[in-house]
Design a protein around this motif. Structure first.
Motif, PDB file in Angstrom:
ATOM      1  N   LYS A 135       0.852  -1.190   0.000  1.00 50.87           N
ATOM      2  CA  LYS A 135       0.000   0.000   0.000  1.00 50.87           C
ATOM      3  C   LYS A 135       0.886   1.239   0.000  1.00 50.87           C
ATOM      4  O   LYS A 135       1.928   1.260   0.679  1.00 50.87           O
ATOM      5  N   PRO A 136       0.514   2.284  -0.735  1.00 56.44           N
ATOM      6  CA  PRO A 136       1.309   3.516  -0.713  1.00 56.44           C
ATOM      7  C   PRO A 136       1.534   4.065   0.703  1.00 56.44           C
ATOM      8  O   PRO A 136       2.566   4.671   0.974  1.00 56.44           O
ATOM      9  N   SER A 137       0.617   3.810   1.612  1.00 56.11           N
ATOM     10  CA  SER A 137       0.784   4.298   2.987  1.00 56.11           C
ATOM     11  C   SER A 137       1.970   3.636   3.690  1.00 56.11           C
ATOM     12  O   SER A 137       2.400   4.107   4.743  1.00 56.11           O
ATOM     13  N   GLU A 138       2.519   2.568   3.102  1.00 59.51           N
ATOM     14  CA  GLU A 138       3.674   1.883   3.677  1.00 59.51           C
ATOM     15  C   GLU A 138       5.008   2.425   3.149  1.00 59.51           C
ATOM     16  O   GLU A 138       6.068   2.035   3.625  1.00 59.51           O
ATOM     17  N   TYR A 139       4.968   3.329   2.169  1.00 62.71           N
ATOM     18  CA  TYR A 139       6.204   3.868   1.608  1.00 62.71           C
ATOM     19  C   TYR A 139       6.930   4.689   2.673  1.00 62.71           C
ATOM     20  O   TYR A 139       6.321   5.473   3.390  1.00 62.71           O
ATOM     21  N   THR A 140       8.238   4.516   2.752  1.00 62.39           N
ATOM     22  CA  THR A 140       9.049   5.257   3.727  1.00 62.39           C
ATOM     23  C   THR A 140       9.924   6.321   3.077  1.00 62.39           C
ATOM     24  O   THR A 140      10.372   7.249   3.751  1.00 62.39           O
ATOM     25  N   THR A 141      10.171   6.177   1.776  1.00 59.66           N
ATOM     26  CA  THR A 141      11.076   7.073   1.083  1.00 59.66           C
ATOM     27  C   THR A 141      10.671   7.159  -0.387  1.00 59.66           C
ATOM     28  O   THR A 141      10.202   6.173  -0.957  1.00 59.66           O
ATOM     29  N   VAL A 142      10.863   8.346  -0.970  1.00 56.50           N
ATOM     30  CA  VAL A 142      10.561   8.562  -2.384  1.00 56.50           C
ATOM     31  C   VAL A 142      11.833   9.061  -3.060  1.00 56.50           C
ATOM     32  O   VAL A 142      12.549   9.900  -2.506  1.00 56.50           O
ATOM     33  N   ARG A 143      12.097   8.551  -4.265  1.00 59.49           N
ATOM     34  CA  ARG A 143      13.286   8.977  -5.002  1.00 59.49           C
ATOM     35  C   ARG A 143      12.933   9.203  -6.471  1.00 59.49           C
ATOM     36  O   ARG A 143      12.134   8.474  -7.046  1.00 59.49           O
ATOM     37  N   TRP A 144      13.535  10.230  -7.021  1.00 62.04           N
ATOM     38  CA  TRP A 144      13.465  10.497  -8.446  1.00 62.04           C
ATOM     39  C   TRP A 144      14.888  10.512  -8.986  1.00 62.04           C
ATOM     40  O   TRP A 144      15.802  10.969  -8.299  1.00 62.04           O
ATOM     41  N   ILE A 145      15.074  10.063 -10.208  1.00 57.25           N
ATOM     42  CA  ILE A 145      16.355  10.201 -10.893  1.00 57.25           C
ATOM     43  C   ILE A 145      16.103  11.189 -12.036  1.00 57.25           C
ATOM     44  O   ILE A 145      15.347  10.891 -12.967  1.00 57.25           O
ATOM     45  N   ILE A 146      16.706  12.368 -11.932  1.00 58.32           N
ATOM     46  CA  ILE A 146      16.541  13.391 -12.967  1.00 58.32           C
ATOM     47  C   ILE A 146      17.534  13.058 -14.083  1.00 58.32           C
ATOM     48  O   ILE A 146      18.742  13.097 -13.866  1.00 58.32           O
ATOM     49  N   PRO A 147      17.025  12.701 -15.277  1.00 63.10           N
ATOM     50  CA  PRO A 147      17.926  12.294 -16.346  1.00 63.10           C
ATOM     51  C   PRO A 147      18.890  13.409 -16.764  1.00 63.10           C
ATOM     52  O   PRO A 147      20.057  13.155 -17.022  1.00 63.10           O
ATOM     53  N   GLU A 148      18.380  14.642 -16.812  1.00 64.23           N
ATOM     54  CA  GLU A 148      19.206  15.766 -17.237  1.00 64.23           C
ATOM     55  C   GLU A 148      18.620  17.064 -16.706  1.00 64.23           C
ATOM     56  O   GLU A 148      17.424  17.294 -16.802  1.00 64.23           O
ATOM     57  N   LEU A 149      19.476  17.897 -16.138  1.00 64.00           N
ATOM     58  CA  LEU A 149      19.064  19.215 -15.652  1.00 64.00           C
ATOM     59  C   LEU A 149      20.101  20.207 -16.151  1.00 64.00           C
ATOM     60  O   LEU A 149      21.269  20.149 -15.765  1.00 64.00           O
ATOM     61  N   GLY A 150      19.661  21.089 -17.047  1.00 65.03           N
ATOM     62  CA  GLY A 150      20.570  22.034 -17.677  1.00 65.03           C
ATOM     63  C   GLY A 150      21.157  23.035 -16.689  1.00 65.03           C
ATOM     64  O   GLY A 150      20.663  23.212 -15.574  1.00 65.03           O
ATOM     65  N   ALA A 151      22.208  23.704 -17.134  1.00 66.96           N
ATOM     66  CA  ALA A 151      22.871  24.723 -16.322  1.00 66.96           C
ATOM     67  C   ALA A 151      21.857  25.769 -15.872  1.00 66.96           C
ATOM     68  O   ALA A 151      21.087  26.289 -16.684  1.00 66.96           O
ATOM     69  N   ASN A 152      21.808  26.025 -14.579  1.00 64.79           N
ATOM     70  CA  ASN A 152      20.934  27.018 -13.952  1.00 64.79           C
ATOM     71  C   ASN A 152      19.440  26.730 -14.106  1.00 64.79           C
ATOM     72  O   ASN A 152      18.622  27.601 -13.838  1.00 64.79           O
ATOM     73  N   ASP A 153      19.076  25.519 -14.521  1.00 60.57           N
ATOM     74  CA  ASP A 153      17.663  25.141 -14.632  1.00 60.57           C
ATOM     75  C   ASP A 153      17.120  24.701 -13.283  1.00 60.57           C
ATOM     76  O   ASP A 153      17.878  24.331 -12.375  1.00 60.57           O
TER      77      ASP A 153
END
Length: 164
Positions: A135-153
């Motif tokens: 169940k989502p209520s059991e999640y303890t941590t959330v993570r995203w992997i940003i594939p690319e983030l431009g300079a100053n974005d």
């Protein structure tokens, strides 16, 4: 109803920063979500950094990730714990452009939803191991992997939690 002091983990941004070895800044904003009537329609109203919340209150957690370097950053992990005494509800609307990964073991392992776990149950007097949805209520941590983030974005990521 008992009021709870709202000291949810601003250090979550520090946790996320500690897990990224790139020059980024993180700004976490936690807002109380209220539904109010505006011109007869239910509308959400966000109150940033509330001092007190009640059990059942819904909180929006949004982290702004800013690339402070002059170079593009790739494969940038951003990790936020689900604060104690709360439970994960859902990804923040409009901030679901990246697929989130979830953990049920405090951030040791991550996977995309729906997560599965093995449980032992008794059926007809025998112990049986079954795989069930987490169940989502059991999640303890959330993570995203940003594939690319431009300079100053910048990029905003977030989810909602509910105070227990």
């Amino acid at each position: 109803m008992k009021r709870l002091k709202f000291i949810l983990m601003i250090s979550a941004a520090g946790v996320a920063a500690a897990q990224t070895a790139t020059p980024v800044s993180l700004n976490l904003v936690m807002s109380l979500v209220n539904t109010v009537k505006v011109n007869g329609k239910d509308t959400e109203q966000l109150t940033p950094s509330p001092k007190n919340v009640l059990p059942g209150s819904v909180i929006s957690q949004v982290v702004t990730v800013r690339n402070t370097s002059g170079k593009t950053v790739r494969q940038l992990p951003v990790t936020l714990p689900v604060p104690k005494n709360t439970q994960y509800l859902a990804t923040e609307k409009g901030l679901d452009t990246l697929q989130a990964q979830y953990s049920i073991d405090g951030g040791k392992t991550f996977a995309a939803a729906p997560l599965k776990k093995k449980v032992t149950v008794t059926e007809n007097g025998r112990s049986v191991v079954k795989e069930v949805d987490v169940k989502p209520s059991e999640y303890t941590t959330v993570r995203w992997i940003i594939p690319e983030l431009g300079a100053n974005d910048t990029l905003k990521l977030g989810y909602r939690i509910q105070v227990k």
